[in-house]
Design a protein around this motif. Structure first.
Motif, mmCIF file in Angstrom:
data_model
loop_
_atom_site.group_PDB
_atom_site.id
_atom_site.type_symbol
_atom_site.label_atom_id
_atom_site.label_comp_id
_atom_site.label_asym_id
_atom_site.label_seq_id
_atom_site.Cartn_x
_atom_site.Cartn_y
_atom_site.Cartn_z
ATOM 1 N N ARG A 697 1.088 -1.342 -0.092
ATOM 2 C CA ARG A 697 0.072 -0.062 0.032
ATOM 3 C C ARG A 697 0.949 1.111 -0.155
ATOM 4 N N LEU A 698 1.892 0.978 0.758
ATOM 5 C CA LEU A 698 2.798 2.523 0.666
ATOM 6 C C LEU A 698 3.628 2.718 -0.680
ATOM 7 N N ALA A 699 3.613 1.559 -1.344
ATOM 8 C CA ALA A 699 4.252 1.545 -2.546
ATOM 9 C C ALA A 699 3.186 1.969 -3.687
ATOM 10 N N ARG A 700 2.018 1.996 -3.327
ATOM 11 C CA ARG A 700 1.046 2.501 -4.354
ATOM 12 C C ARG A 700 0.949 4.069 -4.122
ATOM 13 N N LEU A 701 1.019 4.261 -2.671
ATOM 14 C CA LEU A 701 1.356 5.587 -2.170
ATOM 15 C C LEU A 701 2.261 6.534 -2.973
ATOM 16 N N SER A 702 3.348 5.846 -3.070
ATOM 17 C CA SER A 702 4.732 6.309 -3.713
ATOM 18 C C SER A 702 4.587 6.543 -5.198
ATOM 19 N N VAL A 703 3.727 5.678 -5.741
ATOM 20 C CA VAL A 703 3.390 5.637 -7.176
ATOM 21 C C VAL A 703 2.542 7.046 -7.381
ATOM 22 N N THR A 704 1.579 7.369 -6.634
ATOM 23 C CA THR A 704 0.626 8.538 -6.573
ATOM 24 C C THR A 704 1.539 9.904 -6.446
ATOM 25 N N ARG A 705 2.547 9.637 -5.422
ATOM 26 C CA ARG A 705 3.501 10.798 -5.527
ATOM 27 C C ARG A 705 4.441 11.015 -6.602
ATOM 28 N N ASP A 706 4.424 10.047 -7.374
ATOM 29 C CA ASP A 706 5.478 9.761 -8.751
ATOM 30 C C ASP A 706 6.905 9.390 -8.334
ATOM 31 N N ASP A 707 7.109 8.867 -7.062
ATOM 32 C CA ASP A 707 8.207 8.504 -6.576
ATOM 33 C C ASP A 707 8.377 6.953 -6.808
ATOM 34 N N LEU A 708 8.600 6.560 -8.185
ATOM 35 C CA LEU A 708 8.646 5.329 -8.642
ATOM 36 C C LEU A 708 9.711 4.552 -8.218
ATOM 37 N N ARG A 709 11.007 4.937 -7.832
ATOM 38 C CA ARG A 709 11.976 4.122 -7.454
ATOM 39 C C ARG A 709 11.643 3.853 -6.038
ATOM 40 N N ARG A 710 11.227 4.581 -5.090
ATOM 41 C CA ARG A 710 10.676 4.160 -3.827
ATOM 42 C C ARG A 710 9.441 2.909 -3.899
ATOM 43 N N ALA A 711 8.752 3.337 -4.917
ATOM 44 C CA ALA A 711 7.565 2.310 -5.082
ATOM 45 C C ALA A 711 8.092 0.916 -5.398
ATOM 46 N N ARG A 712 9.222 1.126 -6.404
ATOM 47 C CA ARG A 712 9.639 -0.385 -6.783
ATOM 48 C C ARG A 712 10.510 -0.988 -5.582
ATOM 49 N N ARG A 713 11.378 -0.377 -4.842
ATOM 50 C CA ARG A 713 11.955 -0.759 -3.498
ATOM 51 C C ARG A 713 10.650 -1.233 -2.634
ATOM 52 N N LEU A 714 9.570 -0.451 -2.193
ATOM 53 C CA LEU A 714 8.708 -1.070 -1.370
ATOM 54 C C LEU A 714 8.030 -2.279 -1.893
ATOM 55 N N TYR A 715 7.674 -2.302 -3.438
ATOM 56 C CA TYR A 715 6.973 -3.490 -3.575
ATOM 57 C C TYR A 715 7.975 -4.785 -3.843
ATOM 58 N N LEU A 716 9.461 -4.436 -3.932
ATOM 59 C CA LEU A 716 10.274 -5.628 -3.827
ATOM 60 C C LEU A 716 10.422 -6.196 -2.375
#
Length: 819
Positions: A697-716
């Motif tokens: 869920r935090l990764a999806r939040l990062s996608v919303t903020r356009d922080d894609l690298r953080r999103a990828r890290r959280l998804y991993l």
């Protein structure tokens, strides 16, 4: 990671807040500070709160005077503690224990092993030798020396308490914080393929059938080296055996004081003797006697360590006399054992024979514990004829080196034995005639313990009980084994039925299913609420693993059995769980019907906790269907119910869903606060499944903020936990979201491989993607075909369909997806 004192302050704040029925946001509003400040204090991010901040929080929580003093004391202890130093990037991480005693006389062997393991083509070294020769001590010393050479650390896996070879992967995964059930090691390989680390596996001799699992680990993890201690070599390709001999002794003609003093065996004896008799020293008068003692013990370190403490009550000459006498007695006994093992057994047996009868009884009964025990467990199971004497008896056993005292995670004393001494105690138990009665007391104690933990799983002390069960997990395995072997149907059902929540929280789905199905198998024909609970737990774990056929069958079985036993609330919860199975398979209409049917029954029964749980499920389904107002109403009502209990797990569950709701409503800042609070609670509780979901869920939040690298890290990170728990449905969902991120990061081929693998996985487990998720995947697929062209598209799609899932996961986790 927060320090122990930081955790003390943060946990106090969290417990006061939860007791007051407040979210972090609500407490922040009352205190006039930010919700982020409250979150940081609870998680230890903000080390020392300002005094004025502390005062505002105290006032907002309306704490009584004595609690204010306690909290100020926690703040003061934290404030005077220097800031923790940053660990150098090259320092070894892992779970190596701190040394508790010096390693004497093993400098040469330690250096040779360090050199051997440092050779690039040496991946597996097995340290062999007789019992008591010091294999564990030397291996730990080697691991500490090698620590800086491994970027991902050195880890110890103690398998002395594991008796079934099929459970070795679970023990390895637990040591590496990778919950894993029995069976394949593929998901461990997937999680660790890119890591560089040393694994020390201790006391492997009773698990040699699991040796091929170690080969698979080495084959799949190129950065892994294995150091194994065993009384027998593993007979694996590439294995280097290192035979550890007893400590060297002077030759027959080397009797001068300086020659005796240089002997490693003598030096060990003197050091251990001085620990109990500080004034003892080696001199011309006693050197010959001490050397004779060490020779009688063949230089075996454990034998020396067992004998030396007796100098507290015996002179060296008296000690030698008793050893000589005992060896003569032993010579007429177990002639088939190697002489060195006879000598060690003789030293243990001699120490045992010098105990008072009541001390002997307690020592023998303690053999039933595989993972050591608390004082409470010792009282209940080992028991003294006069319970008031037990602490004194335990102290005597510690003083005579037959028992070790340490502290558990809660700071309480815990008692255990070295493995060789434990084996001797088991032999005494087997011949004492008390074995069945002592094991029955073990079962009764842990049956009651897990039932206490089950009750606490709906209250504010969930985290404490999870940690306690983890400390006793090998004992729980022993209790389960004994109930099955002895045919104790009721005890077996009660033990396993109460433990399913622990397996669920820890993500040990496969091992939990293994034990539950074994208990269900041997209890077939029994009709009890406890057996129905085993069926229910099996259904919950099966649903978590995407095994919906088994889940539906076991949940229907449990609902029927609970109803027949008059357990109306439990039957209603089984109906609700069936609703979740329908939801997982895309039938939200049928899911809603079952959940509302369950809610009506639970509400009529006045079951606050059960009704809160079902309302949460209804709210989550409504949010997923974009019925946001309806979902919020259900979730708010659910949160009130869980707070009334109070139940931290439930509060975290609903808070996470409220975070998702806020994200759907476009309130990104509020979503971040709610999800961080959820993650903090779940990490505190050790609730791995929840942590994996919240990271996503935090990764999806990062996608919303356009922080894609953080999103990828959280998804991993989330993907890693889902792999560990064998959560195939969660893996598929995370892969689909990761594909979207990889596409936006400019890696179309990789994105398509992930999307293809997710499609294949969904087909395998029978969980189709529906609604908006299916539309999003179809849109992504069309975009990727345009970018890649037909040929590259087809190649990437085939790769996702044919690549090993473990390999694909490892590539993702290494952030080197290739393609």
């Amino acid at each position: 990671m927060a320090s122990e004192r930081e955790s003390e302050f943060g946990e106090l704040l969290r417990s006061y807040r939860v007791a007051a029925g407040l979210t972090q946001e609500e407490l922040a509003e009352r205190a006039g500070i930010s919700a982020r400040a409250v979150s940081d204090l609870e998680r230890g991010v903000n080390r020392v709160p300002r005094r004025d901040t502390l005062g505002m929080l105290v006032d907002a929580l309306q704490l009584p005077r004595d609690e204010r003093a306690r909290w100020e004391g926690a703040r003061r202890r934290l404030a005077v503690r220097p800031a923790p130093q940053q660990r150098p990037a090259t320092a070894a991480m892992g779970n190596l224990p701190a040394p508790v005693a010096s390693v004497i006389g093993r400098e040469s062997e330690t250096g040779a092993l360090v050199s051997l393991l440092g050779t690039p083509d040496v991946r597996l070294v097995t340290v062999t030798g007789p019992a008591g020769v010091g294999k564990t001590t030397v291996a730990l010393a080697v691991a500490r020396r090698l620590g800086p050479a491994f970027s991902d650390g050195c880890y110890v896996v103690a398998v002395a308490g594991v008796r079934e070879s099929r459970l070795v992967p679970a023990a390895i995964a637990a040591a590496l914080a990778i919950p894993h059930g029995e069976g394949s090691v593929g998901d461990i390989v997937a999680a660790l393929r890119s890591r560089q680390f040393l694994l020390l596996i201790d006391n492997f001799e009773q698990l040699l059938e699991a040796a091929p699992d170690l080969s698979r680990l080495l084959y799949g993890c190129p950065g892994l080296k294995l150091l194994v201690t065993s009384r027998a070599r593993l007979r694996l390709s590439g294995e280097r055996e290192f035979q550890l001999a007893p400590l060297p002794l002077p030759g027959p003609d080397q009797i001068a004081l300086d020659a005796v003093a240089r002997s490693p065996a003598v030096a060990l004896f003197v050091e251990r003797a001085q620990a109990v008799k500080p004034g003892f020293g080696l001199n011309e008068a006693n050197a010959g006697v001490v050397l004779s003692i060490c020779r009688r013990l063949d230089g075996l370190p454990l034998a020396v360590e067992l004998a030396a403490p007796w100098l507290k009550t015996l002179s060296p000459a008296a000690l030698l006399s008793r050893l000589e006498h005992h060896r003569l007695v032993l010579a007429s006994g177990a002639r088939d054992l190697p002489e060195r093992l006879q000598t060690l057994r003789g030293a243990i047996a001699w120490s045992f024979e010098l105990l008072h009868p009541e001390e002997q009884r307690v020592f023998t009964r303690l053999a039933v514990f595989r993972a050591g025990c608390t004082l409470e467990a010792a009282e209940a199971v080992a028991g003294a004829d006069n319970p008031a004497d037990l602490p004194t008896i335990l102290a005597e056993l510690i003083d005579k080196s037959l028992l070790i005292q340490a502290e558990d995670p809660e700071g309480l004393p815990r008692f255990s034995m070295l493995e060789t001494i434990h084996e001797y105690a088991e032999e005494q138990l087997a011949t004492s005639g008390e074995g069945p009665a002592v094991r029955q007391r073990l079962v009764a104690f842990f049956r009651d313990l897990v039932e206490q933990a089950e009750l606490a799983s709906r209250g504010p002390e969930q985290g404490l009980w999870l940690r306690r069960l983890t400390s006793d997990y090998d004992n729980l395995r022993a209790a389960l084994e004994y109930t099955i072997a002895a045919g104790y149907v009721d005890d077996g059902c009660r033990l396993a039925g109460a433990l399913w929540r622990y397996w669920y929280a820890r993500g040990a789905y496969a091992e939990g299913t293994y034990w539950l199905e074994r208990v269900l198998g041997f209890s077939r024909g029994s009709e009890s609420a406890a057996r129905a609970k085993c069926s229910f737990g099996t259904g919950v774990l099966a649903e978590a693993q995407g095994d919906f056929e088994r889940a539906r069958a076991r949940l229907l079985e449990s609902a029927t059995a609970f109803a027949e036993q008059g357990e109306a609330a439990e039957a209603a919860l089984a109906t609700a769980q069936l609703g979740l199975v329908e939801r997982d398979q895309g039938d939200t209409r049928r899911a809603g019907q079952l959940l509302e049917q369950s809610l009506a029954k639970l509400s009529a029964l006045g079951d606050t906790w059960g009704a809160a749980l079902v309302r949460n499920h209804l709210g989550a389904i409504a949010v997923g269907a974009s019925e946001l107002a309806v979902g919020e109403a259900w979730l708010r009502e659910s949160l009130r119910g869980f707070r009334a209990v109070p139940d931290l797990w439930g509060v975290a569950l609903v808070t996470g869903n409220l975070g998702t709701l806020a994200l759907r409503q476009g309130d990104v800042d509020r979503a971040a606060i709610l999800l961080e609070e959820t993650l903090s609670l779940q990490e505190h509780l050790g609730e791995r499944r929840g942590v994996a979901i919240t990271l996503g869920r935090l990764a999806r939040l990062s996608v919303t903020r356009d922080d894609l690298r953080r999103a990828r890290r959280l998804y991993l990170e989330s993907l890693s936990l889902q792999q560990e728990m064998r959560d195939d449905s969660g893996i598929a969902s995370t892969l689909e979201r990761l594909a979207q991120v990889q596409s936006r990061l400019g890696q179309p081929s990789v994105a398509l491989r992930y999307a293809s693998a997710a499609t294949r996985l969904r087909a395998a487990i029978g969980v189709p993607l529906t609604g908006g998720g299916q539309l999003a995947l179809e849109k992504l697929s069309a975009e990727l075909r345009t970018v890649l062209g037909d040929d590259q598209y087809e190649a990437a799609w085939r790769a996702g369909q044919t690549d090993s899932l473990a390999g694909l996961m490892a590539a993702a986790l290494a952030d080197q997806p290739g393609g």
